[in-house]
Design a protein around this motif. Structure first.
Motif, PDB file in Angstrom:
ATOM      1  N   SER A 293       0.839  -1.206   0.000  1.00 35.36           N
ATOM      2  CA  SER A 293       0.000   0.000   0.000  1.00 35.36           C
ATOM      3  C   SER A 293       0.877   1.260   0.000  1.00 35.36           C
ATOM      4  O   SER A 293       2.103   1.179   0.089  1.00 35.36           O
ATOM      5  CB  SER A 293      -0.889   0.023   1.245  1.00 35.36           C
ATOM      6  OG  SER A 293      -0.139   0.454   2.366  1.00 35.36           O
ATOM      7  N   HIS A 294       0.222   2.415  -0.036  1.00 34.39           N
ATOM      8  CA  HIS A 294       0.942   3.691   0.026  1.00 34.39           C
ATOM      9  C   HIS A 294       1.121   4.167   1.472  1.00 34.39           C
ATOM     10  O   HIS A 294       1.296   5.365   1.703  1.00 34.39           O
ATOM     11  CB  HIS A 294       0.223   4.753  -0.805  1.00 34.39           C
ATOM     12  CG  HIS A 294       0.393   4.573  -2.281  1.00 34.39           C
ATOM     13  ND1 HIS A 294      -0.290   3.592  -2.995  1.00 34.39           N
ATOM     14  CD2 HIS A 294       1.183   5.211  -3.176  1.00 34.39           C
ATOM     15  CE1 HIS A 294       0.073   3.670  -4.264  1.00 34.39           C
ATOM     16  NE2 HIS A 294       0.962   4.636  -4.406  1.00 34.39           N
TER      17      HIS A 294
ATOM     18  N   GLU B  97      -3.416   5.839  -0.307  1.00 37.65           N
ATOM     19  CA  GLU B  97      -3.136   6.679  -1.472  1.00 37.65           C
ATOM     20  C   GLU B  97      -4.015   7.936  -1.414  1.00 37.65           C
ATOM     21  O   GLU B  97      -3.562   9.064  -1.645  1.00 37.65           O
ATOM     22  CB  GLU B  97      -3.380   5.890  -2.760  1.00 37.65           C
ATOM     23  CG  GLU B  97      -2.888   6.630  -3.979  1.00 37.65           C
ATOM     24  CD  GLU B  97      -2.903   5.763  -5.234  1.00 37.65           C
ATOM     25  OE1 GLU B  97      -3.495   4.662  -5.212  1.00 37.65           O
ATOM     26  OE2 GLU B  97      -2.330   6.208  -6.244  1.00 37.65           O
ATOM     27  N   ARG B  98      -5.286   7.727  -1.066  1.00 33.22           N
ATOM     28  CA  ARG B  98      -6.213   8.871  -0.969  1.00 33.22           C
ATOM     29  C   ARG B  98      -5.759   9.846   0.132  1.00 33.22           C
ATOM     30  O   ARG B  98      -5.740  11.070  -0.062  1.00 33.22           O
ATOM     31  CB  ARG B  98      -7.629   8.355  -0.669  1.00 33.22           C
ATOM     32  CG  ARG B  98      -8.657   9.459  -0.482  1.00 33.22           C
ATOM     33  CD  ARG B  98     -10.073   8.935  -0.341  1.00 33.22           C
ATOM     34  NE  ARG B  98     -10.336   8.179   0.870  1.00 33.22           N
ATOM     35  CZ  ARG B  98     -10.555   8.704   2.069  1.00 33.22           C
ATOM     36  NH1 ARG B  98     -10.501  10.019   2.242  1.00 33.22           N
ATOM     37  NH2 ARG B  98     -10.807   7.934   3.111  1.00 33.22           N
TER      38      ARG B  98
ATOM     39  N   ASN C  28      -2.774  10.335   1.436  1.00 30.58           N
ATOM     40  CA  ASN C  28      -1.557  11.059   1.016  1.00 30.58           C
ATOM     41  C   ASN C  28      -1.915  12.246   0.139  1.00 30.58           C
ATOM     42  O   ASN C  28      -1.422  13.367   0.324  1.00 30.58           O
ATOM     43  CB  ASN C  28      -0.633  10.131   0.204  1.00 30.58           C
ATOM     44  CG  ASN C  28       0.171   9.192   1.085  1.00 30.58           C
ATOM     45  OD1 ASN C  28       0.439   9.496   2.235  1.00 30.58           O
ATOM     46  ND2 ASN C  28       0.555   8.057   0.542  1.00 30.58           N
ATOM     47  N   LYS C  29      -2.800  11.979  -0.834  1.00 30.29           N
ATOM     48  CA  LYS C  29      -3.178  13.009  -1.794  1.00 30.29           C
ATOM     49  C   LYS C  29      -3.924  14.144  -1.081  1.00 30.29           C
ATOM     50  O   LYS C  29      -3.637  15.326  -1.286  1.00 30.29           O
ATOM     51  CB  LYS C  29      -4.062  12.354  -2.870  1.00 30.29           C
ATOM     52  CG  LYS C  29      -4.446  13.222  -4.025  1.00 30.29           C
ATOM     53  CD  LYS C  29      -5.007  12.343  -5.157  1.00 30.29           C
ATOM     54  CE  LYS C  29      -5.781  13.162  -6.168  1.00 30.29           C
ATOM     55  NZ  LYS C  29      -7.123  13.565  -5.729  1.00 30.29           N
TER      56      LYS C  29
END
Ligand code: RRO
Length: 311
Positions: free
Chosen positions: A37-38, A283-284, A286-287
Motif C-alpha cells: 500500500s501507500h 493513497e487517498r 496522502n493526496k
C-alpha cells in the motif's frame, strides 16, 4: 512539491500514515498488503505469548459515526510476528512497528527479551490499553502499574520504543501519565489513542446489543472519538516536548490527519477507516493531506505540527 514525510525516533517514514494496530495486520497476507500500500509504515497486531482466537463474533461493527469492536486480542502469538520481523526486508520496504500486549508483566518481559535478542531494526509499541479481554482491566488506567511496567521494560528494551495509551478524560490524568512517561528517557513515542473502552451499541428494532462479547460492550472508534483523540495528542505533545506523539482516532480524510498534526502528532494511524475502505485508503489520504498543505502554503509537516492556536 509538498513533502509529507516524517520521522519517528530517527527512522524516516515516506509519509505520516500507517495502520492502527489491530487493523489489517494479524496475518502475513494482510501485512503484505500493508507493505504494498501507500502507507508510510506498518504495525503488527498486538501479540501475546500464545496465539489467541479472541472473542466470539459478531465482534466488530461499523456505526453511523464510527465503529464498535471487542476483538479480544486475536493474534498468532509473538513468535509468528518475531519470525515476520526477522524475514522483513528493512532496506527495501518501509519501517516496521511491532505491537506487544502481554497479559501479564512477565509475559511482556519474555516477548521483549526475544525481540531484543533478535536485535532487529523494527520499533516496539507496547500496548497498555486493550479494553476487551474479559476480566482484565487495562494497564493504562492504573498509573502505578504502568510506572512499574515501564520501570521493568524500558531498561530491557534499551533502544527507543513507544507505548499505546488509552484516552484520558481529566487534566489531572494527563499530568500524572505525563509525569510517569517523563521518567523513561528511551520511551520515545506515545500513540494516542486506543479505542474509548466499553461503549454499548443497541439495535433499536430488535432491542439487542450489536456485538456479542461482554454483553455488547466494546471499544468505540472512528469519527465519534476524533475530538477525544485530538485532546490526548495535544495534551501529551504539550507536556512531553522530548517525546513524539503518534495520533490515532477519527481520521477518515486528509482534514482529520491535518488536525492531528496541528495538535502535535508526528505520524497518524488509521483504524476504522482502514477497516471500511481497505489499504487503498493510504493513497487517498496522502493526496488529500498534500492538497491541504499546498492550499495552506505548508511545504513540510514541521511547518505546522503542534502550531495549534488557542483563543
Ligand atoms: O483486540 C482487541 O480487542 C483490541 C485491542 Br488488543 C486494543 O488494543 N484495542 C482495541 O480496541 N481492541
Amino acid at each position: 512539491m509538498v513533502d509529507i514525510s516524517t520521522s519517528i525516533s530517527g527512522t524516516t517514514l515516506p509519509n505520516v500514515f500507517f495502520n492502527a494496530s489491530g487493523v489489517w495486520c494479524q496475518h502475513e497476507d494482510e501485512l503484505q498488503a500493508m507493505v504494498e500500500s501507500h502507507s508510510g509504515a506498518l504495525i503488527t497486531k498486538s501479540a501475546t505469548l500464545a496465539p489467541r482466537q479472541g472473542n466470539p463474533s459478531p465482534r466488530y461493527l461499523p456505526l453511523p459515526l464510527g465503529s464498535i469492536s471487542s476483538m479480544g486480542l486475536p493474534n498468532e502469538g509473538y513468535e509468528y510476528y518475531l519470525r515476520y520481523a526477522c524475514s522483513f526486508n528493512y532496506s527495501r520496504t518501509k519501517p516496521l512497528f511491532i505491537s506487544l500486549s502481554g497479559l501479564s508483566l512477565g509475559d511482556s518481559v519474555k516477548m521483549v527479551e526475544a525481540f531484543v535478542a533478535a536485535d532487529l531494526p523494527c520499533m516496539l509499541e507496547i500496548n497498555f490499553s486493550c479494553p476487551n479481554v474479559p476480566g482484565k482491566p487495562q494497564l493504562g488506567y492504573d498509573f502505578e502499574a504502568m510506572d512499574a511496567a515501564l520501570a521493568t521494560l524500558a531498561p530491557l528494551i534499551k533502544k527507543p520504543f513507544g507505548i499505546k495509551l488509552p484516552p484520558f478524560f481529566d487534566i489531572a490524568h494527563f499530568d500524572l501519565v505525563a509525569a510517569v512517561c517523563q521518567k523513561y528517557s528511551n520511551l520515545a513515542f506515545l500513540t494516542c489513542v486506543n479505542s474509548i473502552g466499553n461503549g454499548l451499541a443497541i439495535d433499536f428494532e430488535t432491542e439487542t446489543a450489536l456485538i456479542k462479547p461482554k454483553d455488547g460492550y466494546g471499544g468505540l472508534s472512528g469519527a465519534m472519538i476524533l475530538n477525544t483523540a485530538l485532546a490526548n495528542v495535544n495534551a501529551f505533545y504539550r507536556r512531553l516536548p522530548d517525546k513524539q506523539i503518534i495520533g490515532v482516532g477519527g481520521v477518515a480524510s486528509g482534514k482529520e490527519a491535518f488536525l492531528h498534526i496541528l495538535a502535535g502528532a508526528s505520524a497518524v494511524q488509521i483504524g476504522t477507516q482502514l477497516m471500511e475502505e481497505g489499504p487503498a485508503v493510504f493513497e487517498r489520504l496522502n493526496k488529500e493531506l498534500a492538497e491541504i498543505m499546498a492550499a495552506k502554503g505548508y511545504n513540510t509537516i514541521e511547518d505546522f505540527r503542534g502550531r495549534l492556536k488557542t483563543l
